[in-house]
Structure formats: structure tokens, C-alpha cells
Design a protein around this motif. Structure first.
Motif, PDB file in Angstrom:
ATOM      1  N   GLY A 133      98.490  10.855  29.692  1.00 49.85           N
ATOM      2  CA  GLY A 133      97.318  11.472  30.309  1.00 49.85           C
ATOM      3  C   GLY A 133      96.033  10.691  30.121  1.00 49.85           C
ATOM      4  N   SER A 134      96.072   9.657  29.296  1.00 55.60           N
ATOM      5  CA  SER A 134      94.886   8.827  29.107  1.00 55.60           C
ATOM      6  C   SER A 134      94.711   7.894  30.316  1.00 55.60           C
ATOM      7  CB  SER A 134      94.991   8.019  27.819  1.00 55.60           C
ATOM      8  OG  SER A 134      96.049   7.066  27.912  1.00 55.60           O
ATOM      9  N   VAL A 135      93.608   7.164  30.318  1.00 54.73           N
ATOM     10  CA  VAL A 135      93.291   6.266  31.421  1.00 54.73           C
ATOM     11  C   VAL A 135      93.043   4.872  30.858  1.00 54.73           C
ATOM     12  CG1 VAL A 135      91.707   5.761  33.320  1.00 54.73           C
ATOM     13  CG2 VAL A 135      92.237   8.138  32.729  1.00 54.73           C
ATOM     14  N   THR A 136      93.607   3.854  31.504  1.00 56.44           N
ATOM     15  CA  THR A 136      93.308   2.459  31.184  1.00 56.44           C
ATOM     16  C   THR A 136      92.671   1.816  32.408  1.00 56.44           C
ATOM     17  OG1 THR A 136      95.115   2.238  29.599  1.00 56.44           O
ATOM     18  CG2 THR A 136      94.246   0.212  30.559  1.00 56.44           C
ATOM     19  N   VAL A 137      91.537   1.163  32.201  1.00 57.56           N
ATOM     20  CA  VAL A 137      90.915   0.356  33.242  1.00 57.56           C
ATOM     21  C   VAL A 137      90.975  -1.095  32.790  1.00 57.56           C
ATOM     22  CG1 VAL A 137      88.801  -0.155  34.526  1.00 57.56           C
ATOM     23  CG2 VAL A 137      89.411   2.223  34.018  1.00 57.56           C
TER      24      VAL A 137
ATOM     25  N   GLU B 160      98.471  -6.841  39.412  1.00 60.01           N
ATOM     26  CA  GLU B 160      99.501  -5.917  38.956  1.00 60.01           C
ATOM     27  C   GLU B 160      99.037  -5.056  37.774  1.00 60.01           C
ATOM     28  OE1 GLU B 160     102.235  -5.565  40.744  1.00 60.01           O
ATOM     29  OE2 GLU B 160     101.320  -7.082  42.028  1.00 60.01           O
ATOM     30  N   ALA B 161      97.901  -5.383  37.188  1.00 60.30           N
ATOM     31  CA  ALA B 161      97.411  -4.621  36.033  1.00 60.30           C
ATOM     32  C   ALA B 161      96.926  -3.251  36.484  1.00 60.30           C
ATOM     33  CB  ALA B 161      96.281  -5.376  35.340  1.00 60.30           C
ATOM     34  N   VAL B 162      97.060  -2.266  35.618  1.00 60.79           N
ATOM     35  CA  VAL B 162      96.685  -0.899  35.961  1.00 60.79           C
ATOM     36  C   VAL B 162      95.177  -0.813  36.176  1.00 60.79           C
ATOM     37  CG1 VAL B 162      96.477  -0.194  33.522  1.00 60.79           C
ATOM     38  CG2 VAL B 162      96.900   1.535  35.298  1.00 60.79           C
ATOM     39  N   ASN B 163      94.777  -0.197  37.295  1.00 63.67           N
ATOM     40  CA  ASN B 163      93.359   0.055  37.603  1.00 63.67           C
ATOM     41  C   ASN B 163      92.514  -1.202  37.391  1.00 63.67           C
ATOM     42  OD1 ASN B 163      93.965   2.875  38.037  1.00 63.67           O
ATOM     43  ND2 ASN B 163      93.945   3.149  35.817  1.00 63.67           N
ATOM     44  N   ASN B 164      92.947  -2.291  37.961  1.00 69.10           N
ATOM     45  CA  ASN B 164      92.292  -3.577  37.706  1.00 69.10           C
ATOM     46  C   ASN B 164      91.025  -3.754  38.532  1.00 69.10           C
ATOM     47  OD1 ASN B 164      92.385  -6.303  36.438  1.00 69.10           O
ATOM     48  ND2 ASN B 164      92.425  -6.953  38.583  1.00 69.10           N
ATOM     49  N   ILE B 165      89.992  -4.283  37.898  1.00 66.37           N
ATOM     50  CA  ILE B 165      88.748  -4.682  38.558  1.00 66.37           C
ATOM     51  C   ILE B 165      88.603  -6.183  38.377  1.00 66.37           C
ATOM     52  CG2 ILE B 165      86.233  -4.519  38.530  1.00 66.37           C
ATOM     53  CD1 ILE B 165      86.530  -1.651  37.514  1.00 66.37           C
TER      54      ILE B 165
ATOM     55  N   MET C 168      77.761  -7.006  27.716  1.00 64.89           N
ATOM     56  CA  MET C 168      78.191  -8.048  28.650  1.00 64.89           C
ATOM     57  C   MET C 168      79.543  -8.591  28.211  1.00 64.89           C
ATOM     58  SD  MET C 168      76.124  -8.520  31.220  1.00 64.89           S
ATOM     59  CE  MET C 168      76.712 -10.120  31.795  1.00 64.89           C
ATOM     60  N   LEU C 169      80.428  -8.784  29.171  1.00 67.47           N
ATOM     61  CA  LEU C 169      81.793  -9.228  28.906  1.00 67.47           C
ATOM     62  C   LEU C 169      82.089 -10.494  29.690  1.00 67.47           C
ATOM     63  CD1 LEU C 169      83.431  -5.698  29.241  1.00 67.47           C
ATOM     64  CD2 LEU C 169      83.017  -6.923  27.111  1.00 67.47           C
ATOM     65  N   LYS C 170      82.963 -11.327  29.149  1.00 63.73           N
ATOM     66  CA  LYS C 170      83.329 -12.579  29.801  1.00 63.73           C
ATOM     67  C   LYS C 170      84.364 -12.333  30.903  1.00 63.73           C
ATOM     68  CE  LYS C 170      80.806 -15.389  27.342  1.00 63.73           C
ATOM     69  NZ  LYS C 170      79.705 -16.172  27.970  1.00 63.73           N
ATOM     70  N   ALA C 171      84.245 -13.105  31.961  1.00 63.43           N
ATOM     71  CA  ALA C 171      85.150 -12.934  33.093  1.00 63.43           C
ATOM     72  C   ALA C 171      86.415 -13.760  32.976  1.00 63.43           C
ATOM     73  CB  ALA C 171      84.430 -13.307  34.386  1.00 63.43           C
ATOM     74  N   ASN C 172      86.457 -14.709  32.047  1.00 70.43           N
ATOM     75  CA  ASN C 172      87.582 -15.645  32.000  1.00 70.43           C
ATOM     76  C   ASN C 172      88.713 -15.173  31.100  1.00 70.43           C
ATOM     77  OD1 ASN C 172      86.364 -15.961  29.540  1.00 70.43           O
ATOM     78  ND2 ASN C 172      86.086 -18.180  29.679  1.00 70.43           N
ATOM     79  N   GLN C 173      88.776 -13.882  30.810  1.00 76.48           N
ATOM     80  CA  GLN C 173      89.864 -13.339  30.001  1.00 76.48           C
ATOM     81  C   GLN C 173      90.157 -11.909  30.423  1.00 76.48           C
ATOM     82  OE1 GLN C 173      87.870 -14.103  26.321  1.00 76.48           O
ATOM     83  NE2 GLN C 173      86.901 -12.111  26.225  1.00 76.48           N
ATOM     84  N   CYS C 174      91.397 -11.502  30.246  1.00 88.07           N
ATOM     85  CA  CYS C 174      91.811 -10.131  30.563  1.00 88.07           C
ATOM     86  C   CYS C 174      91.305  -9.194  29.474  1.00 88.07           C
ATOM     87  CB  CYS C 174      93.335 -10.075  30.662  1.00 88.07           C
ATOM     88  SG  CYS C 174      94.021  -8.409  30.765  1.00 88.07           S
ATOM     89  N   GLN C 175      90.648  -8.124  29.892  1.00 83.03           N
ATOM     90  CA  GLN C 175      90.160  -7.120  28.950  1.00 83.03           C
ATOM     91  C   GLN C 175      90.455  -5.729  29.503  1.00 83.03           C
ATOM     92  OE1 GLN C 175      86.270  -8.387  26.932  1.00 83.03           O
ATOM     93  NE2 GLN C 175      86.201  -9.573  28.825  1.00 83.03           N
ATOM     94  N   THR C 176      90.721  -4.798  28.617  1.00 85.68           N
ATOM     95  CA  THR C 176      91.037  -3.432  29.035  1.00 85.68           C
ATOM     96  C   THR C 176      90.287  -2.433  28.168  1.00 85.68           C
ATOM     97  OG1 THR C 176      92.950  -3.274  27.552  1.00 85.68           O
ATOM     98  CG2 THR C 176      93.362  -4.087  29.790  1.00 85.68           C
ATOM     99  N   THR C 177      90.121  -1.253  28.713  1.00 85.59           N
ATOM    100  CA  THR C 177      89.603  -0.139  27.934  1.00 85.59           C
ATOM    101  C   THR C 177      90.470   1.082  28.227  1.00 85.59           C
ATOM    102  OG1 THR C 177      87.681   1.270  27.455  1.00 85.59           O
ATOM    103  CG2 THR C 177      87.886   0.460  29.712  1.00 85.59           C
ATOM    104  N   THR C 178      90.904   1.764  27.184  1.00 82.13           N
ATOM    105  CA  THR C 178      91.756   2.946  27.320  1.00 82.13           C
ATOM    106  C   THR C 178      91.042   4.128  26.675  1.00 82.13           C
ATOM    107  OG1 THR C 178      93.777   1.627  27.325  1.00 82.13           O
ATOM    108  CG2 THR C 178      93.998   3.960  26.782  1.00 82.13           C
ATOM    109  N   PHE C 179      91.046   5.260  27.368  1.00 80.38           N
ATOM    110  CA  PHE C 179      90.254   6.399  26.908  1.00 80.38           C
ATOM    111  C   PHE C 179      90.874   7.702  27.396  1.00 80.38           C
ATOM    112  CE2 PHE C 179      88.612   4.357  30.686  1.00 80.38           C
ATOM    113  CZ  PHE C 179      88.452   5.378  31.610  1.00 80.38           C
TER     114      PHE C 179
END
Length: 340
Positions: free
Chosen positions: A290-294, A301-306, A241-252
Motif C-alpha cells: 500500500g505504500s508508494v515509490t516514486v 521500467e521503474a515504478v512511477n518514474n520521472i 536539490m538532487l543529481k540527475a545522473n543517478q537513479c534515486q527513489t523515495t518510498t512513503f
């Protein structure tokens, strides 16, 4: 097709109201005669709950097409539904231990999963053809997943090509569990996994279960998922579970699934979040290497933002036709989340 869409939408609303009002549907009004839920039969009970929910939408009488992406929250008939495919569901009787079904020729992704009464996805097949599959229970739940990679209209056209002449409908009887009790078990088991990364194994048959508690956790968190098979079936993983009140990313590293990969956020109860959408390899932007960041809650404006609209969440990664490198643990988006 307008009538079918209207009937399905009305059925989903009616089901949601029924679940909210009483939390139970049963064939017997005497609660003393309910089947007691235990560690040993929980998977059967949770499966019965899903059969029952879809039977309320007509899937016991005919194939039930969901013409739009699933409802958000507990209006959905199944926990942790896909946000990247349309569903078509049929509850059918096995004939001499077998179920025969067809997948039509389409220009979008289409797969069928055969889920038995124990919750096991015994078979997962992709692509055009006629298939006869053995099942270990009297009834089977057929999940057609139709890809939305070319838009909803193309997916709906593909759904309309599905034929059901070889399926036997109308004989399944809803099992006599206390569905409030089943929901309580599901909530308890789901809560157990929220503080850790969780991977699904989805054993194909009862004889493949080596850890009953793990199997129960899988049914609670993501009933109806597929057993991973390289380049054919899917692998699913959940983040913490992750908090919604901060920007977080995952790169893979790019997962290179045979069909596609998706990342979808869910609420604390493992249901889709109102206003939040998935991202997938059908449309995501790759990095220069070639990697992916979500990104999660990092702005438009953030890449692949949800954007989870202020709601705490976990995310599920689905690998459709999982690549062997993912099975080998070399790609793990759920383990690489960083706060910005």
C-alpha cells in the motif's frame, strides 16, 4: 475557443520575450522613483511581479484561462507552477473589502484561492458554490485550479463553465518596482533553500506572519501557495536539490489526501523542467503493502518514474486536501530519498 487559445499562447510568448529582453516593466521610466525592495516589503514586491506578469496576459481585463499545462522554464508567469491542474486567473478589485466569485458544477477538481497584494492566500475553497470572501487589500488575485484527472479536454470544459459577472476588472495598476531588483531578491532567496528540505506554511494574513524571513523564502520559492488545512487546502514541501545522473527513489506511506497528491520536479530556479512530467495519486502504481515509490531517472521500467532529462532537480509534493497524518509529519517523501 481556438482564438482564445491562440491569443493566450501569443501572450505567453510575448511575456517571455519581454522578460528576457529587459527584465522589467514599470509605470515610470525614472529608476530613481522605483519603490525600493527591502526585507519588509519583499512579499509585496514579489506579489506585484506576479500580478504584473498575469496582467500582461490579460488577467486584469478578464479571466485568463491557461488551456494547457504551464510553460517550462522562465516562460511561465509564476514560479513553481502546478503541473497537475490548469490555471484560470483574474485580478479584481475588492468591493467594500470583499470579493464574490462562483465555482461551477463540474466533474473534475476545481478550487479557488484568493491571494491578496501581500502574497497571502487568505482563502482556499473547493467545489461548487457562490463565495463571498473578505480581503485585507484593495485588490485580489483569484487562482482557479482545475483538475486534469480526466484529461485536458474535461478540464477545459470545466474552465468554460466559470462565470465572472460578479468580478470588477480593469482598475489594477502595476506597482512601480524595479522588477530586475525583485528578480534578484527572488534568486537570492531561492538559492538559500536549495540545500535543505523546505516546507511551506503560507500564513493567511499579515497578522499571521511570525517569521518574516521564512515568509519571504516561501514567496520566493513558491508564490501563491495555499495555507494547509486538513481535508480542504493544500500542503507543499520541497526536497533538496538532487543529481540527475543517478537513479534515486523515495518510498512513503500513501498520503490519503482528500482530493489527490502529486510529485513534480523543478529546476534550480524553481521552474518546471522541459520534458519532465509529474506523477500523482490519480494514476500512480502502489506497492504491494500500500505504500508508494516514486523513481527519478531510473528508466522507463521503474515504478512511477520521472525523467528530468539530465537536469539536476528538486521535487515538490502537493497534498490537495491534506490528510492530518501528513500535517503531523508521518508522511515525508522529501526526507526518504535513497540512491539506487
Amino acid at each position: 475557443m481556438i482564438l482564445k487559445k491562440t491569443l493566450l499562447a501569443t501572450s505567453i510568448i510575448s511575456l517571455s520575450l519581454a522578460l528576457s529582453a529587459c527584465g522589467t516593466t514599470t509605470t515610470n521610466s525614472d529608476s530613481n522613483e522605483f519603490i525600493k525592495v527591502t526585507e519588509q516589503n519583499y512579499a509585496f514586491a514579489e506579489t506585484a511581479r506576479n500580478y504584473r506578469n498575469w496582467a500582461a496576459l490579460g488577467a486584469n481585463q478578464h479571466i485568463t484561462h491557461m488551456r494547457n499545462l504551464p510553460p517550462r522554464g522562465k516562460a511561465a508567469p509564476t514560479v513553481q507552477m502546478n503541473d497537475d491542474t490548469l490555471y484560470s486567473v483574474a485580478i479584481v478589485e475588492a468591493q467594500n473589502g470583499f470579493v464574490t466569485f462562483d465555482i461551477p458544477q463540474t466533474d473534475v477538481y476545481m478550487a479557488v484561492q484568493v491571494v491578496n497584494e501581500g502574497g497571502h492566500g487568505e482563502h482556499y475553497v473547493v467545489g461548487e458554490g457562490s463565495y463571498t470572501t473578505k480581503v485585507e487589500t484593495d485588490y485580489a488575485f483569484l487562482i482557479y485550479r482545475t483538475g486534469t484527472e480526466k484529461g485536458l479536454d474535461a478540464a477545459r470544459t470545466a474552465q468554460d463553465r466559470i462565470t465572472t459577472d460578479q468580478l470588477k476588472f480593469g482598475t489594477y495598476q502595476v506597482k512601480n518596482y524595479d522588477y530586475k531588483e525583485v528578480e534578484a531578491w527572488t534568486s537570492k532567496l531561492t538559492a538559500e533553500t536549495q540545500g535543505k528540505v523546505f516546507a511551506y506554511t503560507f500564513p493567511r494574513s499579515s497578522s499571521d506572519v511570525t517569521d518574516l524571513h521564512q515568509w519571504n523564502l516561501e514567496n520566493a520559492n513558491g508564490w501563491g501557495g495555499s495555507s494547509p488545512e486538513a481535508n480542504v487546502a493544500n500542503l507543499y514541501t520541497n526536497s533538496v536539490m538532487l543529481k540527475a545522473n543517478q537513479c534515486q527513489t523515495t518510498t512513503f506511506e500513501s498520503p490519503d489526501s482528500k482530493y489527490f497528491t502529486s510529485v513534480t520536479p523543478y529546476d534550480q530556479s524553481r521552474y518546471l523542467i522541459d520534458g519532465a512530467n509529474h506523477v500523482s495519486s490519480n494514476n500512480w502504481q502502489k506497492n504491494a503493502d500500500g505504500s508508494v515509490t516514486v523513481s527519478f531517472n531510473c528508466g522507463q521500467e521503474a515504478v512511477n518514474n520521472i525523467d528530468t532529462n539530465g537536469q539536476d532537480f528538486s521535487f515538490t509534493v502537493r497534498y490537495y486536501g491534506v490528510n492530518q497524518k501528513v500535517l503531523d509529519g508521518k508522511v515525508t517523501p522529501e526526507k526518504t530519498v535513497v540512491k539506487s
